[in-house]
Design a protein around this motif. Structure first.
Motif, short mmCIF file in Angstrom:
data_model
loop_
_atom_site.label_atom_id
_atom_site.label_comp_id
_atom_site.label_asym_id
_atom_site.label_seq_id
_atom_site.Cartn_x
_atom_site.Cartn_y
_atom_site.Cartn_z
N PRO A 35 0.68 -1.24 -0.23
CA PRO A 35 -0.17 -0.06 -0.03
C PRO A 35 0.82 1.30 -0.02
CG PRO A 35 -0.90 -1.58 1.42
CD PRO A 35 0.38 -2.22 1.10
N ASN A 36 2.13 1.30 0.30
CA ASN A 36 2.95 2.68 0.36
C ASN A 36 3.43 2.79 -1.08
OD1 ASN A 36 4.87 0.49 0.21
ND2 ASN A 36 6.05 1.46 1.71
N LYS A 37 3.17 2.01 -2.10
CA LYS A 37 3.71 2.26 -3.44
C LYS A 37 2.92 3.28 -4.19
CE LYS A 37 7.02 -0.49 -2.69
NZ LYS A 37 8.48 0.04 -2.41
N LYS A 38 3.39 3.66 -5.43
CA LYS A 38 2.78 4.59 -6.27
C LYS A 38 1.61 4.27 -6.79
CE LYS A 38 6.15 5.75 -9.16
NZ LYS A 38 7.20 6.37 -10.24
N PHE A 39 1.45 2.88 -7.38
CA PHE A 39 0.46 2.34 -7.81
C PHE A 39 -0.79 2.55 -6.88
CE2 PHE A 39 -0.13 -1.44 -5.47
CZ PHE A 39 -1.45 -1.79 -5.38
N TYR A 40 -0.65 2.48 -5.58
CA TYR A 40 -1.56 2.38 -4.76
C TYR A 40 -2.31 3.65 -4.47
CZ TYR A 40 -4.31 1.34 -0.46
OH TYR A 40 -5.09 1.09 0.79
N LYS A 41 -1.20 4.68 -4.37
CA LYS A 41 -1.73 5.87 -4.28
C LYS A 41 -2.36 6.68 -5.64
CE LYS A 41 2.11 6.60 -1.09
NZ LYS A 41 3.52 7.23 -0.73
N TYR A 42 -1.89 6.23 -6.80
CA TYR A 42 -2.66 6.91 -7.96
C TYR A 42 -3.87 6.36 -8.14
CZ TYR A 42 -3.14 7.72 -12.85
OH TYR A 42 -3.42 8.26 -14.21
N LEU A 43 -4.35 4.83 -7.56
CA LEU A 43 -5.86 4.55 -7.75
C LEU A 43 -6.49 5.15 -6.79
CD1 LEU A 43 -5.24 0.66 -7.98
CD2 LEU A 43 -6.08 2.03 -9.75
N LYS A 44 -6.09 5.57 -5.50
CA LYS A 44 -7.06 6.18 -4.44
C LYS A 44 -7.08 7.68 -5.03
CE LYS A 44 -6.30 6.16 -0.22
NZ LYS A 44 -5.72 6.15 1.10
N LYS A 45 -6.07 8.20 -5.52
CA LYS A 45 -6.12 9.73 -6.26
C LYS A 45 -7.25 9.79 -7.20
CE LYS A 45 -3.61 13.20 -8.61
NZ LYS A 45 -2.19 13.43 -9.36
N HIS A 46 -7.60 8.74 -8.00
CA HIS A 46 -8.49 8.49 -9.12
C HIS A 46 -9.94 8.11 -8.47
CE1 HIS A 46 -4.73 9.80 -11.30
NE2 HIS A 46 -5.90 10.43 -11.99
N GLY A 47 -9.89 8.03 -7.21
CA GLY A 47 -11.51 7.43 -6.68
C GLY A 47 -11.54 6.08 -6.48
N TYR A 48 -10.48 5.17 -6.65
CA TYR A 48 -10.54 3.49 -6.27
C TYR A 48 -10.56 3.66 -4.77
CZ TYR A 48 -10.47 2.85 -11.43
OH TYR A 48 -10.87 2.60 -12.49
N LYS A 49 -11.01 2.54 -4.34
CA LYS A 49 -11.24 2.32 -2.90
C LYS A 49 -10.85 0.84 -2.88
CE LYS A 49 -14.90 5.30 -1.97
NZ LYS A 49 -16.26 5.77 -1.72
N SER A 50 -9.94 0.52 -1.84
CA SER A 50 -9.70 -1.04 -1.38
C SER A 50 -10.84 -1.46 -0.49
CB SER A 50 -8.26 -1.18 -0.80
OG SER A 50 -8.17 -2.24 0.09
N VAL A 51 -11.31 -2.69 -0.96
CA VAL A 51 -12.49 -3.08 -0.23
C VAL A 51 -12.09 -3.52 1.02
CG1 VAL A 51 -13.84 -3.75 -2.31
CG2 VAL A 51 -12.10 -5.49 -1.17
N GLN A 52 -10.82 -4.19 1.19
CA GLN A 52 -10.46 -4.37 2.62
C GLN A 52 -10.36 -3.22 3.48
OE1 GLN A 52 -7.24 -7.41 3.63
NE2 GLN A 52 -6.66 -7.07 1.59
N TYR A 53 -9.58 -1.95 2.87
CA TYR A 53 -9.66 -0.83 3.82
C TYR A 53 -10.96 -0.22 3.89
CZ TYR A 53 -7.58 3.20 5.78
OH TYR A 53 -7.25 4.11 6.48
N GLU A 54 -11.90 -0.50 3.09
CA GLU A 54 -13.21 0.08 3.33
C GLU A 54 -13.89 -0.80 4.75
OE1 GLU A 54 -15.23 2.66 1.69
OE2 GLU A 54 -13.10 3.27 1.47
N CYS A 55 -13.87 -1.98 4.56
CA CYS A 55 -14.46 -2.82 5.67
C CYS A 55 -13.72 -2.69 7.02
CB CYS A 55 -14.49 -4.18 5.29
SG CYS A 55 -15.79 -4.54 4.27
N ASN A 56 -12.24 -2.94 6.91
CA ASN A 56 -11.22 -3.28 7.95
C ASN A 56 -10.67 -1.94 8.55
OD1 ASN A 56 -12.67 -5.85 7.81
ND2 ASN A 56 -10.94 -6.32 6.39
N LYS A 57 -10.49 -0.94 7.73
CA LYS A 57 -9.61 0.19 8.13
C LYS A 57 -8.47 -0.15 7.95
CE LYS A 57 -13.20 3.07 8.19
NZ LYS A 57 -13.47 3.19 6.68
#
Length: 108
Positions: A35-57
């Protein structure tokens, strides 16, 4: 290792571009990145949400399956009409080297 990370980032940018016309998007798979990599930050920046993070923080550890130490597998969602209802990890090293992610989504 940096070259692979850069390639993954470029591939992520292309994937986001290809999915742009769609109202609801689900991306799932082995992204081979934490999650600390560029791809993760890029997806979040463009409105994508990780289902794990949404459920479990947090993003549960998915690799290796016998004693997971990092999260490199994800289910991503994007859209006003798509919500995560539940999410959990499953599987063991007898069947795979990664934990699976199982989720229930509401799409209206």
């Amino acid at each position: 290792k940096q070259a692979k990370s850069d390639l993954r980032y470029l591939e992520t940018k292309e994937l986001v571009k290809m999915c742009k016309p769609y109202e609801n998007v689900i991306l799932a798979g082995d992204f081979n990145s934490k999650p600390n990599k560029k791809f993760y930050k890029y997806l979040k920046k463009h409105g994508y949400k990780s289902v794990q993070y949404e459920c479990n923080k947090s993003n549960g550890k998915t690799f290796p399956s016998d004693n997971p130490t990092k999260c490199i597998d994800y289910i991503w969602i994007k859209g006003e009409n798509i919500k995560t209802v539940s999410c959990k990890l499953f599987g063991d090293s007898k069947h795979t080297d990664h934990k699976g992610i199982k989720c229930t989504l509401d799409i209206v």
